[in-house]
Design a protein around this motif. Structure first.
Motif, short mmCIF file in Angstrom:
data_model
loop_
_atom_site.label_atom_id
_atom_site.label_comp_id
_atom_site.label_asym_id
_atom_site.label_seq_id
_atom_site.Cartn_x
_atom_site.Cartn_y
_atom_site.Cartn_z
N LEU A 44 0.86 -1.19 0.00
CA LEU A 44 0.00 0.00 0.00
C LEU A 44 0.89 1.24 0.00
O LEU A 44 1.20 1.82 1.04
CB LEU A 44 -0.90 0.00 1.24
N GLY A 45 1.35 1.61 -1.18
CA GLY A 45 2.23 2.77 -1.31
C GLY A 45 3.65 2.47 -0.81
O GLY A 45 3.93 1.36 -0.32
N GLY A 46 4.51 3.49 -0.95
CA GLY A 46 5.87 3.37 -0.42
C GLY A 46 5.83 3.31 1.09
O GLY A 46 6.63 2.62 1.73
N GLY A 50 4.28 4.16 -6.13
CA GLY A 50 3.55 4.45 -7.36
C GLY A 50 2.85 5.80 -7.29
O GLY A 50 2.40 6.33 -8.30
N SER A 51 2.76 6.37 -6.07
CA SER A 51 2.15 7.70 -5.92
C SER A 51 2.88 8.71 -6.77
O SER A 51 2.29 9.47 -7.53
CB SER A 51 2.23 8.16 -4.46
N LYS A 52 4.20 8.72 -6.59
CA LYS A 52 5.03 9.72 -7.28
C LYS A 52 5.21 9.32 -8.74
O LYS A 52 5.07 10.15 -9.64
CB LYS A 52 6.40 9.83 -6.62
N ALA A 53 5.54 8.04 -8.97
CA ALA A 53 5.89 7.58 -10.32
C ALA A 53 4.75 7.80 -11.30
O ALA A 53 4.98 8.20 -12.45
CB ALA A 53 6.27 6.11 -10.28
C1 LIG Z 1 10.68 10.06 1.17
C2 LIG Z 1 9.35 9.44 0.97
N1 LIG Z 1 9.24 8.11 1.06
C3 LIG Z 1 8.09 7.49 0.89
C4 LIG Z 1 6.94 8.19 0.62
C5 LIG Z 1 5.68 7.37 0.48
O1 LIG Z 1 4.74 7.74 -0.42
P1 LIG Z 1 3.46 6.81 -0.68
O2 LIG Z 1 3.15 6.07 0.55
O3 LIG Z 1 2.39 7.73 -1.09
O4 LIG Z 1 3.85 5.88 -1.79
C6 LIG Z 1 6.97 9.59 0.53
C7 LIG Z 1 5.77 10.39 0.32
O5 LIG Z 1 5.69 11.56 0.50
C8 LIG Z 1 8.22 10.22 0.70
O6 LIG Z 1 8.35 11.55 0.61
#
Ligand SMILES: Cc1ncc(COP(=O)(O)O)c(C=O)c1O
Length: 390
Positions: free
Chosen positions: A92-94, A238-241
């Motif tokens: 679920l996201g990074g 994948g949020s950023k990509a």
């Molecule tokens: C350094 C860093 N790592 C990880 C994330 C995780 O992003 P997400 O959970 O939306 O994928 C962010 C989001 O702002 C970030 O700035």
């Protein structure tokens, strides 16, 4: 370790956005996602088309998610440069990738060491999981990644903790925009390997912004050539990509020549996934599948245009800072620039009084160029002064 800047980035960003709708003078440099020059959320056209092309049925998948899409994503990222044994799990996201990693491999006897300034959420995530967190200032006098201080931190940590995780966020570091040089990475690998403690000392690279770095060297080939006996965890967002923030797509990849350890970690991560959130959403990953299979060239073109937009904003902002002799941390790539100050919380308030909304970080004030329109940057030209940061 307590967060010295205990403010929620999302709440500050929310306040700025709502004030911005009432007052045209408000400058919003808070948001870690891309807004275009008309102040609209930036979506990739190709991603939107892939969403429209999606199937309309979503049966259960497995706790690890649709792994073949993870393979596609990995191929897109690494381009075949990394052939060492690895395991991946969709998350679920990074944020989810980091959560799952800590939950699976770390305990309260362990420690994470990370350079500051840093992404604010690291404090909260590690505190929540009861894992010790130690930090050091990221840059030495030569303005390079401070490996000597990191070594001291590792030496100390090994005396008091079982496992030690060195957390790096590279390339396009949040909040500085720093990208480590190839030599710095090689030295970091050498440092980790000098301890010969492959089952106690680990590397994590949070690669959330990898898509926004111009590749001066091949990050994946570097891992392939220098990982040796160590185990490394890579997390992706994948949020950023893909500008898919709300779809919560991410991936945890473990790379190691210790195949038994890989298997153990794989079993644990699936178990934790199953017993907490069950399985990742398949929606966002199917978008990625369609995009990478059917819209690849166009998507890459859009990504390049987005990088060019960031670069043009950064160029103007840097020249403003330099003209006014306002010192900032070394920027290479990514969404953010950080101006140096020893009083981040006070300066944050002062800037707010001038209707400039930013995010305070350790020893600095973060400006999100991702959400700063050209108009806003021009306003900054009038408003910014060195005195504001003292
Ligand atoms: C350094 C860093 N790592 C990880 C994330 C995780 O992003 P997400 O959970 O939306 O994928 C962010 C989001 O702002 C970030 O700035």
């Amino acid at each position: 370790m307590n967060n010295p800047i205990n403010l929620d980035t999302l709440l500050i960003a929310d306040e700025a956005r709502s004030l911005q709708t009432q007052d045209d003078d408000v400058i919003n440099a808070t948001i870690g996602s891309i807004y275009d020059d008309q102040n609209q959320f930036h979506a990739f056209e190709t991603v939107t088309q892939s969403i429209q092309a999606l199937p309309h049925m979503y049966p259960y998948t497995k706790p690890e998610g649709l792994l073949h899409i993870g393979d596609l994503w990995w191929e897109h990222l690494s381009k075949g440069s990394l052939s060492l044994p690895k395991k991946h799990i969709l998350t679920l996201g990074g944020t989810g990738a980091l959560y799952l990693l800590y939950r699976s491999v770390a305990t309260s006897k362990d420690i994470v060491i990370n350079a500051v300034p840093t992404w604010n959420n690291n404090y909260q995530m590690l505190e929540h999981q009861g894992i010790t967190y130690d930090t050091f200032y990221m840059f030495n006098k030569e303005i390079q990644y401070d490996l000597n201080t990191l070594k001291e931190k590792i030496d100390h940590a090994l005396l008091h903790h079982e496992k030690v995780f060195v957390l790096v966020n590279d390339p396009s570091h949040n909040p500085s925009g720093y990208t480590m040089k190839k030599e710095e990475w090689i030295d970091l690998f050498r440092l980790i390997q000098s301890y010969q403690l492959h089952d106690r000392l680990f590397l994590i690279n949070d690669m959330a912004y990898v898509d926004y770095a111009d590749k001066n060297y091949d990050y994946f080939a570097l891992i392939n050539d220098h990982l040796k006996d160590s185990t490394m965890f890579l997390t992706f967002s994948g949020s950023k990509a893909f500008s898919l923030y709300g779809a919560r797509v991410g991936m945890l990849v473990t790379v190691s020549n210790h195949v038994e350890l890989l298997k153990e970690i794989d079993t644990k991560t699936r178990y934790i996934a199953r017993s907490t959130y069950s399985l990742p959403s398949s929606f966002g990953f199917q978008v990625i599948e369609h995009l990478l299979k059917h819209q690849y060239e166009l998507y890459m073109k859009e990504l390049d245009e987005t990088k060019a937009l960031l670069k043009s904003r950064v160029t103007v902002l840097r020249s403003i800072l330099e003209d006014k002799k306002i010192p900032y941390l070394p920027y290479e790539h990514g969404f953010f620039i950080t101006v140096k100050t020893n009083q981040p919380l006070t300066v944050f308030q002062t800037l707010k009084e001038h209707k400039i909304f930013t995010i305070p970080v350790e020893f600095g004030i973060r400006f999100a160029v991702s959400s700063l329109t050209n108009k806003d940057i021009n306003k900054l030209k009038e408003k910014l002064k060195l005195e504001l940061f003292m």
